[in-house]
Design an enzyme around this catalytic site. Structure first.
Site, mmCIF file in Angstrom:
data_model
loop_
_atom_site.group_PDB
_atom_site.id
_atom_site.type_symbol
_atom_site.label_atom_id
_atom_site.label_comp_id
_atom_site.label_asym_id
_atom_site.label_seq_id
_atom_site.Cartn_x
_atom_site.Cartn_y
_atom_site.Cartn_z
ATOM 1 N N VAL A 12 0.746 -1.265 -0.125
ATOM 2 C CA VAL A 12 0.052 -0.277 0.044
ATOM 3 C C VAL A 12 1.009 1.225 0.203
ATOM 4 O O VAL A 12 0.715 2.071 -0.573
ATOM 5 C CB VAL A 12 -1.082 0.110 1.150
ATOM 6 C CG1 VAL A 12 -1.992 1.480 1.281
ATOM 7 C CG2 VAL A 12 -2.055 -1.117 1.308
ATOM 8 N N ARG A 89 -10.602 -7.863 8.665
ATOM 9 C CA ARG A 89 -9.701 -6.893 9.209
ATOM 10 C C ARG A 89 -9.323 -6.708 10.441
ATOM 11 O O ARG A 89 -8.051 -6.359 10.911
ATOM 12 C CB ARG A 89 -9.873 -5.389 8.511
ATOM 13 C CG ARG A 89 -10.241 -5.477 6.977
ATOM 14 C CD ARG A 89 -10.902 -3.966 6.717
ATOM 15 N NE ARG A 89 -11.174 -4.072 5.077
ATOM 16 C CZ ARG A 89 -12.064 -4.688 4.733
ATOM 17 N NH1 ARG A 89 -13.093 -5.415 5.663
ATOM 18 N NH2 ARG A 89 -12.389 -4.650 3.330
ATOM 19 N N ASN A 121 -5.322 -0.920 9.354
ATOM 20 C CA ASN A 121 -6.360 -1.610 9.693
ATOM 21 C C ASN A 121 -6.170 -2.327 10.856
ATOM 22 O O ASN A 121 -5.151 -2.816 11.456
ATOM 23 C CB ASN A 121 -6.877 -2.800 8.553
ATOM 24 C CG ASN A 121 -7.611 -1.894 7.283
ATOM 25 O OD1 ASN A 121 -8.531 -1.365 7.548
ATOM 26 N ND2 ASN A 121 -7.339 -2.303 6.259
ATOM 27 N N VAL A 123 -8.974 0.182 10.385
ATOM 28 C CA VAL A 123 -8.850 1.599 10.468
ATOM 29 C C VAL A 123 -9.521 2.493 11.528
ATOM 30 O O VAL A 123 -9.091 3.621 12.109
ATOM 31 C CB VAL A 123 -8.888 2.413 9.100
ATOM 32 C CG1 VAL A 123 -10.536 2.493 8.825
ATOM 33 C CG2 VAL A 123 -8.296 3.725 9.117
ATOM 34 N N ASP A 124 -10.636 2.172 11.668
ATOM 35 C CA ASP A 124 -11.630 2.875 12.912
ATOM 36 C C ASP A 124 -10.958 2.941 14.210
ATOM 37 O O ASP A 124 -10.735 3.766 14.880
ATOM 38 C CB ASP A 124 -12.936 2.380 12.896
ATOM 39 C CG ASP A 124 -13.820 2.543 11.383
ATOM 40 O OD1 ASP A 124 -13.899 3.703 10.935
ATOM 41 O OD2 ASP A 124 -13.908 1.799 10.823
ATOM 42 N N THR A 143 -8.957 6.756 6.799
ATOM 43 C CA THR A 143 -9.783 6.836 5.528
ATOM 44 C C THR A 143 -10.934 5.974 5.530
ATOM 45 O O THR A 143 -11.730 6.271 4.858
ATOM 46 C CB THR A 143 -8.902 5.851 4.560
ATOM 47 O OG1 THR A 143 -8.447 4.879 5.220
ATOM 48 C CG2 THR A 143 -7.445 6.430 4.117
ATOM 49 N N ALA A 150 -17.019 4.122 -2.575
ATOM 50 C CA ALA A 150 -16.638 3.990 -4.027
ATOM 51 C C ALA A 150 -16.955 2.605 -4.446
ATOM 52 O O ALA A 150 -17.637 2.534 -5.805
ATOM 53 C CB ALA A 150 -15.051 4.060 -4.147
ATOM 54 N N ARG A 151 -16.787 1.573 -3.724
ATOM 55 C CA ARG A 151 -17.736 0.431 -4.035
ATOM 56 C C ARG A 151 -18.999 0.279 -4.272
ATOM 57 O O ARG A 151 -19.614 -0.229 -5.157
ATOM 58 C CB ARG A 151 -17.111 -0.762 -3.125
ATOM 59 C CG ARG A 151 -15.620 -1.015 -3.334
ATOM 60 C CD ARG A 151 -15.001 -1.812 -2.377
ATOM 61 N NE ARG A 151 -13.469 -2.073 -2.294
ATOM 62 C CZ ARG A 151 -12.769 -2.166 -1.366
ATOM 63 N NH1 ARG A 151 -13.343 -2.083 0.057
ATOM 64 N NH2 ARG A 151 -11.495 -2.593 -1.540
ATOM 65 N N HIS A 175 -15.339 0.385 8.648
ATOM 66 C CA HIS A 175 -14.480 0.036 7.324
ATOM 67 C C HIS A 175 -14.332 -1.486 7.414
ATOM 68 O O HIS A 175 -13.469 -1.989 7.962
ATOM 69 C CB HIS A 175 -13.045 0.436 7.365
ATOM 70 C CG HIS A 175 -12.387 0.075 6.059
ATOM 71 N ND1 HIS A 175 -12.746 0.076 4.653
ATOM 72 C CD2 HIS A 175 -10.894 -0.689 6.135
ATOM 73 C CE1 HIS A 175 -11.829 -0.736 4.105
ATOM 74 N NE2 HIS A 175 -10.736 -0.884 4.719
#
Length: 317
Positions: A12, A89, A121, A123-124, A143, A150-151, A175
């Site tokens: 990433v 995740r 991750n 991430v929250d 993020t 987007a998905r 997420h």
């Protein structure tokens, strides 16, 4: 011109470096990784890009946290290794909590001014722990559900055979598997779905199938490719751009929960107004009763991950 720090240049972080260099908004990029050979290799590879036409000349170098004292934006993608068979995740929680805690303690020692975009991750939960490590909460932006959004738009667009950019829709919550697609706000270029279906003759969309697919498609990529990096990198770099240009963008990003929807403590992805100084305002829009319940479930799920992370950090003390 601005200065960027990238902490963690695995698959990433490497893509973030590529996208950030191509964007051309940074005069200097500092790369930090515990694997210094990897960091040096990435820097050298990206340095060679500058010998090609239409490439920005950027000072890219391996550095340490002290080099981030005057950074404008820092993107953190440092993470324990994940595998294609990893079903959730949150399995990264214990290892990444220790990593993120260490990153933000070192970062806090040199600056609390840079806007930090956090990718690691889950991430929250990591966004919450970053603040616990001493970094100002309004300057840490996870993020969150940008990718899910987007998905979501892409899945809807595929059904109706329209440009995804004509789909107005977003996802809140976690997420991951507890993401909350906000169907009550979906429009196709301002047109509500029943009207759009009537106007175009399209079959009604299967909302349940789309909602389920939002998280599943991420693991489809993971299983087939072995990792995901393209979309999340673009999301992070696009967010960095909006911050640098003070665009006052509204994005479904992760931040601290401070009473929105009756929820307290923890972190959650909500619509957020972001400017040059970080999080300007969280926007708790009105939701349907079902969406509210799903958001509460997401909050509880994230809280469990936070508790696991805190325990892992404490065990290291």
């Amino acid at each position: 011109m601005a200065k960027l720090g990238i902490i963690g240049v695995g698959r990433v972080g490497s893509q973030v470096l590529t996208d950030a260099q191509y964007l051309g908004h940074f005069s200097e990029i500092v790369v930090i990784d515990t694997n210094e050979n990897l960091a040096q290799g990435e820097v050298l590879d990206h340095h060679h890009i500058q010998g090609l036409n239409h490439t920005h000349r950027t000072k890219i170098h391996v550095g340490g946290y002290q080099d981030l004292v005057d950074a404008d934006v820092v993107i953190v993608s440092a993470s324990a290794a994940s595998t294609p068979d990893m079903k959730d995740r949150t399995l990264l929680t214990k290892a990444n909590s220790v990593i993120v805690n260490d990153v933000f303690r070192q970062l806090s020692a040199v600056t609390k001014e840079a806007i930090v975009i956090l990718i690691s991750n889950p991430v929250d939960a990591m966004t919450y722990l970053a603040h616990q490590a001493g970094y100002p909460s309004d300057k840490v932006i996870g993020t969150g559900t940008i990718l899910e959004s987007a998905r979501f738009r892409t899945l809807i667009a595929d059904h109706y055979n329209v440009d995804p950019k004509d789909v107005e829709g977003f996802v809140l919550g976690e997420h991951g598997s507890h993401c909350v697609p906000i169907w009550s706000r979906v429009r196709i270029h301002g047109i509500e779905l029943p009207e759009f279906e009537q106007l175009t003759g399209h079959a009604p969309i299967d909302r349940g199938a789309i909602s389920t697919a939002i998280d599943e498609v991420a693991f489809d990529v993971f299983k087939k490719k072995g990792w995901t990096n393209s979309a999340i990198s673009r999301a992070a770099v696009q967010l960095a751009q909006s911050i640098l240009f003070d665009e006052h963008s509204i994005e479904p990003v992760s931040g601290l929960v401070q009473g929105a929807y009756g929820l307290v403590d923890g972190a959650l992805s909500l619509l957020t107004l972001v400017d040059r100084n970080g999080v300007k305002q969280r926007l708790p829009i009105e939701l349907s009763n079902e969406e509210q319940k799903q958001l509460e479930a997401a909050h509880n799920f994230i809280q469990t991950a936070i508790e696991q992370g805190e325990a892992a950090i404490q065990a290291q003390v």
